[in-house]
Design a protein around this motif. Structure first.
Motif, short mmCIF file in Angstrom:
data_model
loop_
_atom_site.label_atom_id
_atom_site.label_comp_id
_atom_site.label_asym_id
_atom_site.label_seq_id
_atom_site.Cartn_x
_atom_site.Cartn_y
_atom_site.Cartn_z
N LEU A 2 0.85 -1.19 0.00
CA LEU A 2 0.00 0.00 0.00
C LEU A 2 0.88 1.24 0.00
O LEU A 2 1.83 1.33 0.77
N VAL A 3 0.59 2.16 -0.90
CA VAL A 3 1.31 3.42 -0.94
C VAL A 3 0.31 4.54 -0.75
O VAL A 3 -0.74 4.56 -1.40
N LEU A 4 0.62 5.43 0.16
CA LEU A 4 -0.24 6.57 0.37
C LEU A 4 0.34 7.74 -0.41
O LEU A 4 1.52 8.05 -0.29
N VAL A 5 -0.46 8.34 -1.25
CA VAL A 5 0.02 9.46 -2.06
C VAL A 5 -0.72 10.72 -1.62
O VAL A 5 -1.96 10.73 -1.60
N THR A 6 0.02 11.73 -1.26
CA THR A 6 -0.63 13.01 -0.91
C THR A 6 0.03 14.10 -1.74
O THR A 6 1.20 13.99 -2.09
N TYR A 7 -0.73 15.12 -2.05
CA TYR A 7 -0.13 16.17 -2.87
C TYR A 7 -0.69 17.55 -2.53
O TYR A 7 -1.78 17.67 -1.98
N ASP A 8 0.11 18.51 -2.89
CA ASP A 8 -0.32 19.91 -2.82
C ASP A 8 0.01 20.53 -4.17
O ASP A 8 1.17 20.52 -4.57
N VAL A 9 -1.00 20.98 -4.86
CA VAL A 9 -0.73 21.61 -6.15
C VAL A 9 -1.21 23.06 -6.05
O VAL A 9 -2.33 23.32 -5.61
N LYS A 10 -0.32 23.98 -6.42
CA LYS A 10 -0.66 25.39 -6.33
C LYS A 10 -1.65 25.74 -7.44
O LYS A 10 -1.35 25.60 -8.63
N THR A 11 -2.84 26.17 -7.07
CA THR A 11 -3.89 26.31 -8.08
C THR A 11 -4.26 27.75 -8.38
O THR A 11 -5.32 28.02 -8.92
N THR A 12 -3.40 28.69 -8.00
CA THR A 12 -3.76 30.09 -8.24
C THR A 12 -3.86 30.42 -9.72
O THR A 12 -4.65 31.26 -10.13
N SER A 13 -3.11 29.73 -10.57
CA SER A 13 -3.16 30.01 -12.01
C SER A 13 -4.01 28.94 -12.72
O SER A 13 -4.34 27.90 -12.14
N MET A 14 -4.35 29.20 -13.97
CA MET A 14 -5.10 28.25 -14.79
C MET A 14 -4.33 26.93 -14.94
O MET A 14 -4.88 25.86 -14.80
N THR A 15 -3.01 27.04 -15.24
CA THR A 15 -2.23 25.82 -15.44
C THR A 15 -2.17 25.01 -14.15
O THR A 15 -2.08 23.79 -14.18
N GLY A 16 -2.22 25.71 -13.03
CA GLY A 16 -2.22 25.02 -11.75
C GLY A 16 -3.44 24.12 -11.61
O GLY A 16 -3.35 22.96 -11.23
N GLN A 17 -4.59 24.66 -11.96
CA GLN A 17 -5.81 23.85 -11.87
C GLN A 17 -5.76 22.66 -12.81
O GLN A 17 -6.23 21.57 -12.48
N GLN A 18 -5.14 22.91 -13.98
CA GLN A 18 -4.97 21.80 -14.93
C GLN A 18 -4.12 20.69 -14.31
O GLN A 18 -4.46 19.51 -14.39
N ARG A 19 -2.99 21.12 -13.70
CA ARG A 19 -2.09 20.14 -13.08
C ARG A 19 -2.82 19.36 -11.99
O ARG A 19 -2.71 18.15 -11.88
N LEU A 20 -3.60 20.07 -11.20
CA LEU A 20 -4.32 19.43 -10.10
C LEU A 20 -5.24 18.33 -10.62
O LEU A 20 -5.26 17.21 -10.11
#
Lengths: 96, 343
Positions: A2-20
């Motif tokens: 089992l691998v737990l994956v957690t992330y923080d993606v900076k979503t202030t820009s449009m590309t950020g939301q895309q990455r998220l």
């Protein structure tokens, strides 16, 4: 394992939301979402390596972060859950 | 050795299976009721009549995930198989042997030896574990009969005679099978095998267990590149996975019968789990089928040592191991097919 994956993606820009969205989609292909940006993936070593490579391609290392917690094969006594959104036990009997 | 992955059972008839990315998504009246990654699965068994999306079927066919459709009562409807895997040479060898009775019998008798041997040991174990609750003298006698039939089978060169010997062995074993029910004997009994439809509780469970086992076996055979429909002992008949039934013979007792007996003797099922239709057919309730499937999945996870390979594997992988050994024998890597001899 089992691998737990957690992330923080900076979503202030449009590309950020895309990455998220891309990160979430990728994680979803390998495991189940247990909390908003937390995924539990039951994978073997190859699948894990693949997941890592794919995620690295998507994120922007300057702005986002991803953490992998490897809980091994005997993860069942390492995870406790309280409250809503009970997760599915992917290795137990799956009957719907 | 292959890793044992999970099987998803869908028991609600109004659930539609669809694909999203690498996930299977379960829809109920357009509402999402479940989502799980497909790489954790090796087969999907759906009870009831709603379908699966072609995209999902294609995905599964490519990745060797078996999808099986059954009626609510557990009767087999269809199985999705993709392109034939493995090599033609192996399949040609299989057809060649199947077409020739004298070659077929050499393989077929090993399935039967495995079956009778395993039945004998089920009986021997009972006399050891419950000497006060069963008729030991009768069990010993049956065990002796089975031993002598094994010797006849070993020397048997004729398919018809082989079937006769199998019938004889089954008759002896069935006499003991009913006595192995130690609990709830008013509600569970075994007189003779009845199917289509099963006429009592025990037969209802046996039917479901055999169907599940046959599906697993067929999937395992396809996975090593054999044709599950061309058998050696069971002759060809459209829609019948003859080879799966052949190889399954040796597992019926130790896998399915013992499983059903455990459910009864540990009181996991009881008489309220069954109902009778007007035509006398006995069926399991939906709740009972869920309990049954859950227990079946747990049994698959149990570890045993494979008697021939000497490796610790889970019960769920036994069909795969046997399929592999059969393929090796057909390729000529093994002199004889080694049946699964349980002890």
């Amino acid at each position: 394992m089992l691998v737990l994956v957690t992330y923080d993606v900076k979503t202030t820009s449009m590309t950020g939301q895309q990455r998220l969205r891309r990160v979430a989609k990728l994680c979803q292909n390998y495991g189940q979402r247990v909390q908003n940006s937390v995924f539990e993936c039951i994978v073997d070593a190859t699948e894990f390596a693949l997941l890592k490579i794919k995620l690295m391609e998507v994120i922007d290392q300057e702005q986002d972060s991803i953490r992998f917690y490897q809980l091994g094969n005997n993860y069942k006594n390492k995870v406790e859950h309280f409250g809503v959104k009970e997760s599915l036990d992917l290795e137990g009997p799956l009957i719907l | 050795m292959k890793r044992l992955l999970n099987t998803l059972y869908v028991t609600q008839p109004d659930i539609y299976l669809s694909l999203d990315g690498d996930n299977i998504v379960l829809l109920k009246e357009q509402e999402k009721v479940g989502r799980l990654p497909l790489h954790n699965l090796e087969s999907i068994v759906a009870f009831g009549y709603t379908g699966a999306s072609p995209a999902l079927m294609g995905y599964c066919a490519e990745r060797n995930i078996a999808i099986t459709f059954m009626t609510m009562s557990g009767r087999f409807l269809a199985r999705v198989i993709g392109q034939s895997k493995g090599n033609v040479v192996l399949r040609k060898k299989q057809y060649l042997i199947s077409a020739d009775e004298s070659l077929s019998v050499k393989t077929a008798r090993n399935f039967i030896i495995g079956k009778i041997y395993n039945h004998k040991w089920i009986i021997e174990r009972m006399t050891r574990d419950y000497p006060l609750r069963i008729n030991v003298a009768e069990f010993k006698e049956i065990s002796g009969q089975l031993s002598s039939i094994i010797l006849d089978v070993r020397a048997c060169e004729d398919l018809e005679r082989l079937r006769g010997l199998e019938g004889q062995a089954a008759f002896s074993y069935n006499k003991a099978l009913g006595q192995m029910i130690l609990q709830q004997t008013d509600d569970f009994y075994f007189r003779s095998r009845s199917r289509r439809p099963p006429l009592d509780n025990m037969n209802a469970m046996l039917s479901l267990a055999y169907t599940l086992l046959a599906n697993d076996m067929a999937a395992a055979l396809e996975a090593v590149g054999l044709d599950a429909y061309v058998g050696f002992l069971h002759r060809d008949r459209p829609g019948r996975a003859s080879l799966a039934l052949d190889v399954m013979e040796e597992l019926r007792g130790v896998y399915a019968d013992k499983f059903v007996l455990t459910l009864i003797n540990k009181k996991i099922v009881n008489k309220d789990d069954f109902y009778t239709k007007e035509n006398g057919a006995v069926l399991m309730t939906d709740e009972a089928r869920k309990k049954f499937l859950a227990a079946w999945q747990n049994k698959k996870q149990e570890k045993i040592e494979h008697p021939y390979l000497g490796e610790k594997i889970s019960w769920g992988l036994v069909p795969h191991a046997q399929a592999l050994l059969l393929a090796r024998y057909l390729r000529g890597d093994l002199d004889e097919y080694p049946p699964f001899l349980w002890k």
